[in-house]
Design an enzyme around this catalytic site. Structure first.
Site, PDB file in Angstrom:
ATOM      1  N   HIS A 185     -23.750 -12.069 -74.642  1.00  0.00           N
ATOM      2  CA  HIS A 185     -23.898 -13.137 -74.767  1.00  0.00           C
ATOM      3  C   HIS A 185     -22.115 -14.024 -75.731  1.00  0.00           C
ATOM      4  O   HIS A 185     -22.223 -15.421 -74.979  1.00  0.00           O
ATOM      5  CB  HIS A 185     -25.043 -13.888 -75.706  1.00  0.00           C
ATOM      6  CG  HIS A 185     -25.161 -15.550 -75.995  1.00  0.00           C
ATOM      7  ND1 HIS A 185     -25.695 -16.676 -75.014  1.00  0.00           N
ATOM      8  CD2 HIS A 185     -24.714 -15.914 -77.253  1.00  0.00           C
ATOM      9  CE1 HIS A 185     -25.461 -17.592 -75.659  1.00  0.00           C
ATOM     10  NE2 HIS A 185     -24.813 -16.987 -76.978  1.00  0.00           N
ATOM     11  N   GLU A 427     -16.900  -2.580 -48.114  1.00  0.00           N
ATOM     12  CA  GLU A 427     -16.397  -1.701 -49.228  1.00  0.00           C
ATOM     13  C   GLU A 427     -17.121  -0.556 -49.872  1.00  0.00           C
ATOM     14  O   GLU A 427     -16.787   0.290 -50.260  1.00  0.00           O
ATOM     15  CB  GLU A 427     -17.504  -2.316 -50.921  1.00  0.00           C
ATOM     16  CG  GLU A 427     -18.599  -2.427 -50.251  1.00  0.00           C
ATOM     17  CD  GLU A 427     -19.717  -3.719 -51.224  1.00  0.00           C
ATOM     18  OE1 GLU A 427     -19.364  -3.658 -52.650  1.00  0.00           O
ATOM     19  OE2 GLU A 427     -20.556  -3.990 -51.198  1.00  0.00           O
ATOM     20  N   ASP A 451     -15.750  -1.656 -55.271  1.00  0.00           N
ATOM     21  CA  ASP A 451     -16.937   0.260 -55.035  1.00  0.00           C
ATOM     22  C   ASP A 451     -16.237   0.909 -53.913  1.00  0.00           C
ATOM     23  O   ASP A 451     -16.399   1.609 -53.366  1.00  0.00           O
ATOM     24  CB  ASP A 451     -17.982  -0.565 -54.223  1.00  0.00           C
ATOM     25  CG  ASP A 451     -19.136  -0.373 -55.284  1.00  0.00           C
ATOM     26  OD1 ASP A 451     -18.976  -0.043 -56.450  1.00  0.00           O
ATOM     27  OD2 ASP A 451     -19.924  -1.427 -54.701  1.00  0.00           O
ATOM     28  N   CYS A 498     -13.049  -9.471 -52.481  1.00  0.00           N
ATOM     29  CA  CYS A 498     -12.830  -9.986 -54.290  1.00  0.00           C
ATOM     30  C   CYS A 498     -13.026  -9.142 -55.026  1.00  0.00           C
ATOM     31  O   CYS A 498     -14.139  -9.112 -56.164  1.00  0.00           O
ATOM     32  CB  CYS A 498     -14.582 -11.079 -53.606  1.00  0.00           C
ATOM     33  SG  CYS A 498     -15.789  -9.607 -52.676  1.00  0.00           S
TER      34      CYS A 498
HETATM   35  C1  PEP Z   1     -16.898  -5.206 -55.216  1.00  0.00           C
HETATM   36  O1  PEP Z   1     -17.698  -3.972 -55.112  1.00  0.00           O
HETATM   37  O2  PEP Z   1     -15.404  -4.997 -55.033  1.00  0.00           O
HETATM   38  C2  PEP Z   1     -17.791  -6.104 -55.079  1.00  0.00           C
HETATM   39  C3  PEP Z   1     -16.994  -6.910 -55.245  1.00  0.00           C
HETATM   40  O3  PEP Z   1     -18.470  -6.648 -56.004  1.00  0.00           O
HETATM   41  P1  PEP Z   1     -19.156  -5.475 -56.722  1.00  0.00           P
HETATM   42  O4  PEP Z   1     -18.050  -5.483 -58.322  1.00  0.00           O
HETATM   43  O5  PEP Z   1     -20.459  -7.030 -58.049  1.00  0.00           O
HETATM   44  O6  PEP Z   1     -19.909  -4.244 -56.715  1.00  0.00           O
HETATM   45 MG    MG Z   2     -19.295  -3.838 -54.749  1.00  0.00          MG
END
Ligand code: PEP
Ligand code: MG
Length: 567
Positions: A185, A427, A451, A498
């Site tokens: 937090h 991923e 991932d 992402c």
């Molecule tokens: C990823 O796997 O790169 C991703 C953006 O998802 P998360 O980190 O939520 O698994």
């Molecule tokens: Mg992921």
């Protein structure tokens, strides 16, 4: 020098304000019930007034939703159940008010904590916070008032409670705490207030006293107590460089993300909910490239209803004012659990029943989310993506459920936007390798490197023992990324990223050269990435990227990139 976790970027040198909360010692004594109840009522009234006062002072700095912690505390303090339980005990045992308060508080905390649910654990923290104030008032002890700090200070504490962080004023130049992590937090609050914070720094409380000087480097996680003159100068210089860079980057907020030779890309932000939308816009985000909806589920004590989800998605879409929002459907499992759902016991949960695998089985959960998303789609520019897709069939099955839900809503007379794009996360290496086939069906890809790297290198992303294998710059990973982007473009689709790699200044030149169309990252990384993009030539980065694909090791790639573009 002490080392902790850099939880909110920045560098400060200032005097230490050590937050020392009074030690409360409770003894059972006998008392006259009427007198003890009177004492209790007076202490409770003072507690309510204290919380109102703190809230009023905090309101000068915080947003409405950040003040919610005080409303929760006021509700708790005004809860007739709490007062009546304490009074009943005073009467039954003819004991002192502080003993009754302590006993009732402890049993309430134990009850909430035993519920094994985040919502109730937070309530336990509220009970502790409020009853601590109450006990201090009964014993005549003073709780330090952080809102009264009136000179530049760095707060040092074991931990900061939600009500502590809500009291920080403009004189607080940072804080260092013994415990906590990047997502605790206090770390989240420090980011929102844009003050440097080092958390999880063992020994920091014993290492200093109020009035000492502290250099706090929340870029590297270093904390120095009573630094010598040269060290102070070095940290002050670092603070100035950081502040200057931050200021310079601000001029890029409304600029396009375009290379020197005119190639434009999109820089977007990753969010966990509506509270992060402002940060994305403030930092010049051109959209949201990843809305991790699992937080909606993890912050709830039940599967969020269609209406609850609809409100959450609508708020984000409206908040982004027509800019693109990529919402990822439920990505639960692996390390992400729900208190109200029993996952099967598996040897390797990261390779197990999770994300789209679960949604394709538990179609009620999936349909509820898709209905909420379709209903919200008319409030902005919505893209939906499915996580952890491994086979073309999985994507097509998920898409078919989406189409069915959409048709069902339209038949009910509900408006659904007609321009929703439906894509997928890449991923899993299988999807990266077969990207050209997936691209026939998906409207876009978003590469989840967090991932993708763990599955490509067979290295658990949570394990420090194999962290050396977590290699975004390994040419094998780069080739999977290259193949994904090529696959998307072969069918006229766009490819984004992402995962955390998208925001790394050293990765941006390579990804740009590989043709990545959209980069989605933490809001605070966007402007730096824009500066990098604007400094580069697309034609040159295309060559650089091809060179990187032909290297043998990640070290060679990094060396080559830094020698060419010097980050
Ligand atoms: C990823 O796997 O790169 C991703 C953006 O998802 P998360 O980190 O939520 O698994
Ligand atoms: Mg992921």
């Amino acid at each position: 020098m002490l080392k902790g976790i850099a939880a909110s970027a920045g560098v400060s040198v200032a005097k230490v304000y050590k937050l020392e909360t009074p030690t409360v010692v409770i003894e059972k004594k006998s008392g006259v019930p009427a007198e003890e109840i009177e004492k209790f009522d007076a202490a409770l009234a003072k507690t309510v007034k204290d919380i109102e006062g703190v809230k009023e002072r905090a309101a000068k700095r915080l947003k409405e939703e950040e003040l919610a912690v005080f409303d929760a505390h006021l509700m708790m303090a005004n809860d007739p159940e709490l007062a009546s339980q304490i009074k009943a005990m005073i009467e039954a045992e003819s004991c002192n008010a502080e003993y009754a308060t302590d006993t009732v508080a402890n049993s309430m905390v134990a009850m909430f904590e035993s519920m094994d649910n985040d919502y109730f654990r937070e309530r336990a923290a509220d009970v502790k916070d409020v009853t601590f104030r109450l006990k201090c008032n009964l014993l005549g002890l003073t709780i330090p008032d952080l809102t009264a700090i009136d000179e530049d200070s760095i707060i040092v504490a074991h931990d900061l409670t939600p009500s502590d962080t809500a009291q920080l004023n403009e004189f607080v130049k940072g804080f260092a705490t013994e415990i906590g992590g990047k997502t605790s937090h206090s770390a989240i609050m420090a980011n929102s207030l844009e003050i440097p914070a080092v958390v999880g720094c063992p020994g920091v409380v014993d290492a200093c006293k109020t009035g000492d000087v502290m250099a706090l480097d929340a870029l590297s996680g270093e904390v120095v107590v009573n630094p010598d003159e040269d060290t102070v100068k070095a940290y002050q210089a670092k603070a100035e460089v950081y502040a200057k860079e931050k200021e310079e980057l601000k001029v890029l907020v409304n600029e396009k993300s375009v290379t020197k030779d005119g190639h434009e890309v999109e820089l977007a932000g990753n969010i966990g909910g509506f509270k992060d939308v402002e940060g994305v816009l403030k930092n010049g985000g051109e959209g949201v490239g990843l809305f991790r909806t699992e937080f909606l589920y993890m912050d709830s004590d039940h599967f969020p209803t269609e209406d609850e989800q609809f409100e959450a998605y609508k708020q984000v879409l409206e908040g982004m004012k027509g800019k693109k929002v990529v919402v990822r459907t439920l990505d639960i499992g692996g390390d992400k659990h729900l208190d109200y759902y029993e996952f099967p016991k598996e040897m390797n949960p990261f390779l197990g029943y999770r994300a789209i695998r679960l949604c394709l089985k538990e179609t009620d959960i999936f349909r509820t989310q898709l209905r909420a998303l379709c209903r919200a789609s008319v409030y902005g520019k919505l893209c939906i993506m499915f996580p952890m897709i491994a086979t073309v069939k999985e994507f097509c099955d998920a898409k078919a459920i989406y189409e069915d839900v959409k048709a069902e809503l339209i038949a009910e007379g509900v408006a659904v936007a007609d321009n929703i794009e439906v894509g997928m996360m890449v991923e899993i290496p299988a999807a990266a390798v077969l990207a050209d086939q997936f691209a026939k069906y998906a409207d876009f890809f978003s590469i989840g490197t967090n991932d993708l790297i763990q599955y490509s290198m067979a290295a658990d992303r949570m394990s420090e023992h194999v962290s050396y294998l977590y290699q975004p710059y390994n040419p094998s990973v780069l080739r999977l990324i290259a193949n994904t982007i090529k696959g998307a473009h072969s069918q006229g689709k766009w490819a984004g990223m992402c995962g955390a790699m998208a925001g790394e200044p050293n990765a941006v030149p390579i990804l740009l050269g590989l043709g990545l169309d959209e980069f989605s990252m933490s809001a605070t990384q966007i402007l730096k990435a824009r500066k990098v993009v604007k400094s580069l030539s697309y034609a040159e980065m295309q060559e650089l990227a091809q060179e990187c694909l032909n290297k043998e090791t990640m070290e060679e790639v990094l060396e080559y990139v830094t020698s060419k573009v010097g980050e």
